[in-house]
Design a protein around this motif. Structure first.
Motif, PDB file in Angstrom:
ATOM      1  N   ASN A 162     -17.457  11.505 -16.749  1.00  0.00           N
ATOM      2  CA  ASN A 162     -16.582  12.244 -15.776  1.00  0.00           C
ATOM      3  C   ASN A 162     -16.037  11.182 -14.628  1.00  0.00           C
ATOM      4  OD1 ASN A 162     -18.806  12.307 -13.895  1.00  0.00           O
ATOM      5  ND2 ASN A 162     -19.564  14.259 -15.100  1.00  0.00           N
ATOM      6  N   LEU A 163     -15.476  11.710 -13.676  1.00  0.00           N
ATOM      7  CA  LEU A 163     -15.028  10.780 -12.492  1.00  0.00           C
ATOM      8  C   LEU A 163     -16.032  10.585 -11.649  1.00  0.00           C
ATOM      9  CD1 LEU A 163     -12.533   9.857 -11.031  1.00  0.00           C
ATOM     10  CD2 LEU A 163     -12.077  12.189 -10.075  1.00  0.00           C
ATOM     11  N   GLU A 164     -17.095  11.500 -11.377  1.00  0.00           N
ATOM     12  CA  GLU A 164     -18.095  11.208 -10.674  1.00  0.00           C
ATOM     13  C   GLU A 164     -18.864  10.034 -11.020  1.00  0.00           C
ATOM     14  OE1 GLU A 164     -18.289  12.640  -7.550  1.00  0.00           O
ATOM     15  OE2 GLU A 164     -16.417  13.634  -8.017  1.00  0.00           O
ATOM     16  N   GLN A 165     -19.037  10.126 -12.267  1.00  0.00           N
ATOM     17  CA  GLN A 165     -19.697   8.845 -12.766  1.00  0.00           C
ATOM     18  C   GLN A 165     -19.095   7.543 -12.415  1.00  0.00           C
ATOM     19  OE1 GLN A 165     -20.887   9.587 -16.895  1.00  0.00           O
ATOM     20  NE2 GLN A 165     -22.518  10.616 -16.573  1.00  0.00           N
ATOM     21  N   LEU A 166     -17.991   7.796 -12.619  1.00  0.00           N
ATOM     22  CA  LEU A 166     -17.091   6.376 -12.410  1.00  0.00           C
ATOM     23  C   LEU A 166     -17.063   5.943 -11.035  1.00  0.00           C
ATOM     24  CD1 LEU A 166     -14.713   4.246 -13.010  1.00  0.00           C
ATOM     25  CD2 LEU A 166     -13.033   6.199 -12.475  1.00  0.00           C
ATOM     26  N   LYS A 167     -16.779   7.248 -10.080  1.00  0.00           N
ATOM     27  CA  LYS A 167     -17.058   6.647  -8.466  1.00  0.00           C
ATOM     28  C   LYS A 167     -18.552   6.192  -8.192  1.00  0.00           C
ATOM     29  CE  LYS A 167     -13.903  10.008  -6.814  1.00  0.00           C
ATOM     30  NZ  LYS A 167     -13.700  11.379  -6.230  1.00  0.00           N
ATOM     31  N   LYS A 168     -19.465   6.607  -9.138  1.00  0.00           N
ATOM     32  CA  LYS A 168     -20.962   6.284  -8.879  1.00  0.00           C
ATOM     33  C   LYS A 168     -20.974   4.700  -9.136  1.00  0.00           C
ATOM     34  CE  LYS A 168     -25.944   7.196  -9.413  1.00  0.00           C
ATOM     35  NZ  LYS A 168     -26.195   5.710  -9.172  1.00  0.00           N
ATOM     36  N   LYS A 169     -20.416   4.586 -10.424  1.00  0.00           N
ATOM     37  CA  LYS A 169     -20.606   3.181 -11.006  1.00  0.00           C
ATOM     38  C   LYS A 169     -19.611   2.368 -10.292  1.00  0.00           C
ATOM     39  CE  LYS A 169     -20.298   0.555 -15.298  1.00  0.00           C
ATOM     40  NZ  LYS A 169     -21.542   0.381 -15.941  1.00  0.00           N
ATOM     41  N   LEU A 170     -18.686   2.356  -9.567  1.00  0.00           N
ATOM     42  CA  LEU A 170     -17.890   1.512  -8.641  1.00  0.00           C
ATOM     43  C   LEU A 170     -18.519   1.286  -7.361  1.00  0.00           C
ATOM     44  CD1 LEU A 170     -14.014   3.174  -9.118  1.00  0.00           C
ATOM     45  CD2 LEU A 170     -15.051   1.150 -10.212  1.00  0.00           C
ATOM     46  N   LYS A 171     -19.079   2.251  -6.619  1.00  0.00           N
ATOM     47  CA  LYS A 171     -19.787   2.357  -5.683  1.00  0.00           C
ATOM     48  C   LYS A 171     -21.016   1.388  -5.857  1.00  0.00           C
ATOM     49  CE  LYS A 171     -22.235   4.911  -1.903  1.00  0.00           C
ATOM     50  NZ  LYS A 171     -22.558   5.917  -1.391  1.00  0.00           N
ATOM     51  N   ASP A 172     -21.739   1.233  -6.858  1.00  0.00           N
ATOM     52  CA  ASP A 172     -23.034   0.670  -7.147  1.00  0.00           C
ATOM     53  C   ASP A 172     -22.499  -0.912  -7.611  1.00  0.00           C
ATOM     54  OD1 ASP A 172     -24.537   2.713  -7.337  1.00  0.00           O
ATOM     55  OD2 ASP A 172     -24.632   3.152  -9.519  1.00  0.00           O
ATOM     56  N   ASN A 173     -21.320  -1.128  -7.912  1.00  0.00           N
ATOM     57  CA  ASN A 173     -20.690  -2.308  -8.083  1.00  0.00           C
ATOM     58  C   ASN A 173     -20.000  -2.739  -6.834  1.00  0.00           C
ATOM     59  OD1 ASN A 173     -21.236  -3.463 -11.015  1.00  0.00           O
ATOM     60  ND2 ASN A 173     -20.628  -1.257 -11.283  1.00  0.00           N
ATOM     61  N   GLY A 174     -20.154  -2.285  -5.561  1.00  0.00           N
ATOM     62  CA  GLY A 174     -19.572  -2.524  -4.619  1.00  0.00           C
ATOM     63  C   GLY A 174     -17.980  -2.523  -4.508  1.00  0.00           C
ATOM     64  N   LEU A 175     -17.314  -1.520  -5.245  1.00  0.00           N
ATOM     65  CA  LEU A 175     -16.011  -1.286  -5.220  1.00  0.00           C
ATOM     66  C   LEU A 175     -15.766  -0.016  -4.645  1.00  0.00           C
ATOM     67  CD1 LEU A 175     -15.348  -2.776  -8.744  1.00  0.00           C
ATOM     68  CD2 LEU A 175     -14.609  -3.917  -6.562  1.00  0.00           C
ATOM     69  N   ILE A 176     -14.571   0.237  -4.239  1.00  0.00           N
ATOM     70  CA  ILE A 176     -14.063   1.549  -3.771  1.00  0.00           C
ATOM     71  C   ILE A 176     -13.026   2.351  -4.485  1.00  0.00           C
ATOM     72  CG2 ILE A 176     -13.078   2.448  -1.686  1.00  0.00           C
ATOM     73  CD1 ILE A 176     -13.857   0.179  -0.190  1.00  0.00           C
ATOM     74  N   TYR A 177     -13.265   3.416  -5.000  1.00  0.00           N
ATOM     75  CA  TYR A 177     -12.693   4.317  -5.913  1.00  0.00           C
ATOM     76  C   TYR A 177     -11.155   4.354  -5.570  1.00  0.00           C
ATOM     77  CZ  TYR A 177     -10.595   8.237  -8.408  1.00  0.00           C
ATOM     78  OH  TYR A 177      -9.611   9.051  -9.007  1.00  0.00           O
ATOM     79  N   GLU A 178     -10.755   4.376  -4.326  1.00  0.00           N
ATOM     80  CA  GLU A 178      -9.432   4.587  -3.888  1.00  0.00           C
ATOM     81  C   GLU A 178      -8.580   3.260  -4.126  1.00  0.00           C
ATOM     82  OE1 GLU A 178     -11.940   5.547  -1.992  1.00  0.00           O
ATOM     83  OE2 GLU A 178     -11.463   7.747  -2.291  1.00  0.00           O
ATOM     84  N   GLN A 179      -9.312   2.088  -3.918  1.00  0.00           N
ATOM     85  CA  GLN A 179      -8.711   0.786  -4.216  1.00  0.00           C
ATOM     86  C   GLN A 179      -8.543   0.632  -5.692  1.00  0.00           C
ATOM     87  OE1 GLN A 179     -11.227  -1.791  -2.367  1.00  0.00           O
ATOM     88  NE2 GLN A 179     -10.219  -1.711  -0.556  1.00  0.00           N
ATOM     89  N   ILE A 180      -9.206   1.102  -6.528  1.00  0.00           N
ATOM     90  CA  ILE A 180      -9.189   1.043  -8.041  1.00  0.00           C
ATOM     91  C   ILE A 180      -7.904   2.040  -8.399  1.00  0.00           C
ATOM     92  CG2 ILE A 180     -10.260   1.371 -10.324  1.00  0.00           C
ATOM     93  CD1 ILE A 180     -11.329  -1.050  -8.454  1.00  0.00           C
ATOM     94  N   LEU A 181      -7.823   3.139  -7.797  1.00  0.00           N
ATOM     95  CA  LEU A 181      -6.935   4.079  -7.893  1.00  0.00           C
ATOM     96  C   LEU A 181      -5.461   3.565  -7.630  1.00  0.00           C
ATOM     97  CD1 LEU A 181      -6.301   6.814  -8.832  1.00  0.00           C
ATOM     98  CD2 LEU A 181      -6.302   7.663  -6.499  1.00  0.00           C
ATOM     99  N   THR A 182      -5.283   2.752  -6.665  1.00  0.00           N
ATOM    100  CA  THR A 182      -4.240   2.107  -6.296  1.00  0.00           C
ATOM    101  C   THR A 182      -3.872   0.988  -7.367  1.00  0.00           C
ATOM    102  OG1 THR A 182      -4.662   2.444  -3.968  1.00  0.00           O
ATOM    103  CG2 THR A 182      -3.204   0.688  -4.621  1.00  0.00           C
TER     104      THR A 182
END
Length: 162
Positions: free
Chosen positions: A110-130
């Motif tokens: 789900n989306l929450e897991q994606l957000k967590k994975k991105l955060k764990d990798n030092g990435l920001i969800y909003e930037q990936i969404l862009t």
């Protein structure tokens, strides 16, 4: 004596802080029109590319840096052109579907897991969404621009398949 020790301690701290600041220095790597790409942007792009394709880590650091920098240059060019026709800040219904595909590509639930994975990798969800918006709007723009120039000869395809 205490005064001398204090001065030496201050000097040591000054050099430690100065060295640490230099290690975190941000500099311009490239410029596309008026938009700049910094070394920090390239570092984030490297993290993103490795997340999408872990085999990239096997490349040498210069190749990865070059790949990420070029990826960002292409993205900036696309973004500049897209802004002439679209507002990137808008919510587009197809973006949610693309985010769901992204979740599936990373074998997440789900989306929450994606957000967590991105955060764990030092990435920001909003930037990936862009990034996803830019790529999808670019594809849409290219499709609309050239759809009338595509001619499909169904009979020839059928003959070729036989």
């Amino acid at each position: 004596m205490i005064k001398n020790n204090f001065c030496i301690l201050i000097l040591i701290l000054f050099f430690l802080v100065t060295n640490n600041l230099q290690a975190n220095e941000i500099y311009i790597v490239s410029k596309v029109n008026n938009q700049i790409i910094t070394n920090k942007d390239v570092e984030n792009e490297i993290k993103y590319l490795i997340l999408l394709n872990p085999t990239i880590e096997k490349m040498n650091k210069n190749e990865i840096f070059f790949l990420a920098k070029n990826s960002l240059v292409r993205e900036k060019i696309k973004e500049i052109e897209i802004k002439k026709y679209y507002n990137i800040e808008n919510n587009y219904p197809f973006v949610n579907k693309l985010v769901d595909r992204f979740v599936n590509k990373l074998n997440l639930d789900n989306l929450e897991q994606l957000k967590k994975k991105l955060k764990d990798n030092g990435l920001i969800y909003e930037q990936i969404l862009t990034k996803i918006k830019i790529e999808s709007l670019w594809n849409n723009l290219i499709f609309k621009k050239y759809v009338n120039q595509v001619n499909i000869n169904e009979e020839k395809i059928k003959l070729d398949l036989k």
